[in-house]
Write an enzyme that holds these catalytic residues in place. Structure first.
Site, PDB file in Angstrom:
ATOM      1  N   ASP A 168       0.824  -1.219   0.000  1.00 42.67           N
ATOM      2  CA  ASP A 168       0.000   0.000   0.000  1.00 42.67           C
ATOM      3  C   ASP A 168       0.852   1.261   0.000  1.00 42.67           C
ATOM      4  OD1 ASP A 168      -1.328  -2.344   1.486  1.00 42.67           O
ATOM      5  OD2 ASP A 168      -3.045  -1.100   0.958  1.00 42.67           O
ATOM      6  N   HIS A 327     -11.794  -1.916   6.752  1.00 41.58           N
ATOM      7  CA  HIS A 327     -11.894  -3.091   5.868  1.00 41.58           C
ATOM      8  C   HIS A 327     -12.161  -4.370   6.670  1.00 41.58           C
ATOM      9  CE1 HIS A 327     -10.625  -0.613   2.577  1.00 41.58           C
ATOM     10  NE2 HIS A 327      -9.432  -0.405   3.068  1.00 41.58           N
ATOM     11  N   HIS A 354      -3.682  -3.757   2.517  1.00 43.38           N
ATOM     12  CA  HIS A 354      -5.046  -3.239   2.439  1.00 43.38           C
ATOM     13  C   HIS A 354      -5.420  -2.359   3.636  1.00 43.38           C
ATOM     14  CE1 HIS A 354      -8.859  -2.941   0.542  1.00 43.38           C
ATOM     15  NE2 HIS A 354      -9.519  -3.760   1.325  1.00 43.38           N
ATOM     16  N   VAL A 355      -5.234  -2.853   4.852  1.00 44.98           N
ATOM     17  CA  VAL A 355      -5.498  -2.060   6.053  1.00 44.98           C
ATOM     18  C   VAL A 355      -4.239  -1.236   6.340  1.00 44.98           C
ATOM     19  CG1 VAL A 355      -6.025  -2.150   8.501  1.00 44.98           C
ATOM     20  CG2 VAL A 355      -7.064  -3.805   6.939  1.00 44.98           C
TER      21      VAL A 355
HETATM   22 FE   LIG Z   1      -6.123  -1.977  -0.618  1.00 47.35          FE
END
Ligand SMILES: [Fe+2]
Length: 462
Positions: A168, A327, A354-355
């Site tokens: 990310d 999420h 993602h997080v």
């Molecule tokens: Fe993501």
């Protein structure tokens, strides 16, 4: 009065949360840092500056061109003209004796964007563990550019190797810190856990931000292979712009060696580097029973040979275990689909992103559950992987500091800070893992653990 009551209540809540966490042994770091999201670095930032010279190759990056690193795929962009598709390479910078011929392509996105000329060329027949110099661009012009990389060592059970773990990333000043810290800590290759440029956060998915991102990370990825996992920000699904083919910018720009592991799509595949077998999964492609990804993974786990590659590492963007409210449980359906397989295979580590936070778990599984028995509590499992959420690269969306309380048993350490991690495999039994937060100097290790191999030395601790 109401204010005092609220304060007392807040103190009680904090104390209870602390006691609850302390009783369970997990740590929620209270490290103080700015939670403010930063915008992307300005388009004229020095890290985005194109190299000098007319039509000079830019956005140079490499990844494995086969499963083990005896081939390397070099990609670059020439902004104005097709120029040469050839990579010249060799063992000495002043004597590039070999050539690899590639191809180029362009793509458009929406009505406004058309890419430069995107070149891909695969260098084959390389030796393991060897430094190669290479050059792209027309050979006798001032705009040709030279780089070097070292191929991974031949796969073997006790071959040391150091992976950088970044997820990310995006292109803010925090992203720049993350990359600089990784460069200072040093690694042989990067396992990138998805969400690269965040171009889709700009109006019209401004694909110029795919170009700036690639110029920004070139300083690392032109010199060592990055292994790509896709995240939701690679989808670029934008029917409002007439763009209905998911992963269009990503797949045009970032090849993966999927065919070498029998995969039928670039989004899921495996590589075997030194003593590690790395499986890349796609959270945003179908993975239900009978789908191509499901069938590939079923076969792939049978192909893992722990006698040759003791360390089984899985990369997937959306985490299966995360105690952060952001999420929350988005990865649950994939966990239900595949967790049993990874426990049976004795996977060592599952890396997710993602997080936008950091978290490391104990070895935990939740595979006893079925639709009728009601057993739905994650429990310690000696055969289960450690789950690491490393979605803290520093992107435009800011930090995820919404931890859920109480901290679950399985959560060893969690902190909402930007950073990166490294996984240093020592031999078939031991690997040293460490996480660095950007707010500290690069020598500070904010979280660390020795992992023992699940196949060769499955201890009850890490
Ligand atoms: Fe993501």
């Amino acid at each position: 009065m109401a204010m005092e009551a609220a304060c007392v209540l807040a103190v009680v809540v904090v104390v209870l949360a602390f006691l609850s966490s302390a009783a369970r042994g997990g740590v929620t770091s209270t490290y103080r840092r700015s939670l403010q999201a930063l915008p992307d670095m300005p388009i004229d930032a020095d890290v985005f500056r194109p190299p000098p010279g007319f039509n000079a190759p830019e956005q140079v990056h490499i990844t494995l061109g086969d499963q083990t690193g005896r081939a390397m795929t070099v990609s670059w962009v020439t902004p104005k003209l097709p120029d040469s598709n050839v990579v010249r390479y060799g063992l000495r910078a002043d004597n590039l004796t070999h050539t690899a011929n590639g191809t180029f392509r362009r793509y458009s996105f929406g009505r406004k964007y058309r890419s430069g000329f995107i070149h891909h060329a695969t260098l084959t027949g390389l030796d393991y563990g060897t430094k190669y110099h290479y050059a792209v661009g027309s050979g006798d012009t001032a705009s040709a550019r030279s780089f070097s990389f070292t191929t991974p060592p031949k796969p073997g059970p006790d071959v040391p190797y150091k992976f950088g773990l970044i997820g990310d990333l995006g292109q803010t000043f925090h992203s720049n810190d993350t990359l600089s810290h990784y460069e200072a800590c040093g690694g042989d290759a990067v396992l990138f856990i998805g969400d690269l440029s965040y171009a889709d956060n700009h109006p019209g998915h401004d694909n110029n931000r795919w170009d700036t991102w690639a110029r920004f990370v070139e300083r690392s990825v032109a010199y060592q292979p990055w292994i790509w996992t896709t995240g939701n920000h690679e989808l670029d699904f934008a029917p409002e712009l007439g763009e209905t083919t998911p992963f269009k910018p990503f797949t045009n720009r970032y090849p993966t060696p999927f065919g070498a592991s029998g995969s039928t799509r670039p989004l899921w595949y495996s590589v075997r580097m030194a003593s590690a077998h790395v499986i890349v999964l796609a959270s945003y492609a179908a993975y239900g029973k009978y789908t191509p990804q499901w069938r590939w993974l079923e076969g792939e786990l049978r192909r893992v040979d722990r006698a040759v590659t003791p360390w089984l590492i899985v990369c997937v963007h959306s985490p299966w275990y995360s105690s952060n409210g952001y999420h929350y449980m988005e990865g649950e359906s994939m966990r239900v689909e595949f967790e049993r397989w990874l426990v049976d295979a004795k996977a060592d580590v599952v890396l997710a992103g993602h997080v936008h936070s950091y978290e490391r778990t104990r070895r935990v599984s939740n595979v006893a559950y079925d639709i009728a028995n009601g057993m739905a509590t994650p429990v310690f499992n000696r055969s289960a992987p450690v789950y690491i959420n490393i979605g803290d690269g520093g992107n435009i969306e800011g930090l995820a500091d919404d931890f859920r309380w109480p901290q679950p048993d399985y959560s060893v350490f969690r902190e909402a800070s930007f950073g990166h991690a490294t996984l240093q495999i020592v031999n078939r039994t031991h690997a040293f893992y460490e996480w660095h937060r950007n707010s500290d100097g690069v020598k500070v290790v904010a979280d660390h653990a020795w992992f023992t191999n699940r196949y060769w030395f499955p201890t009850d601790t890490n």
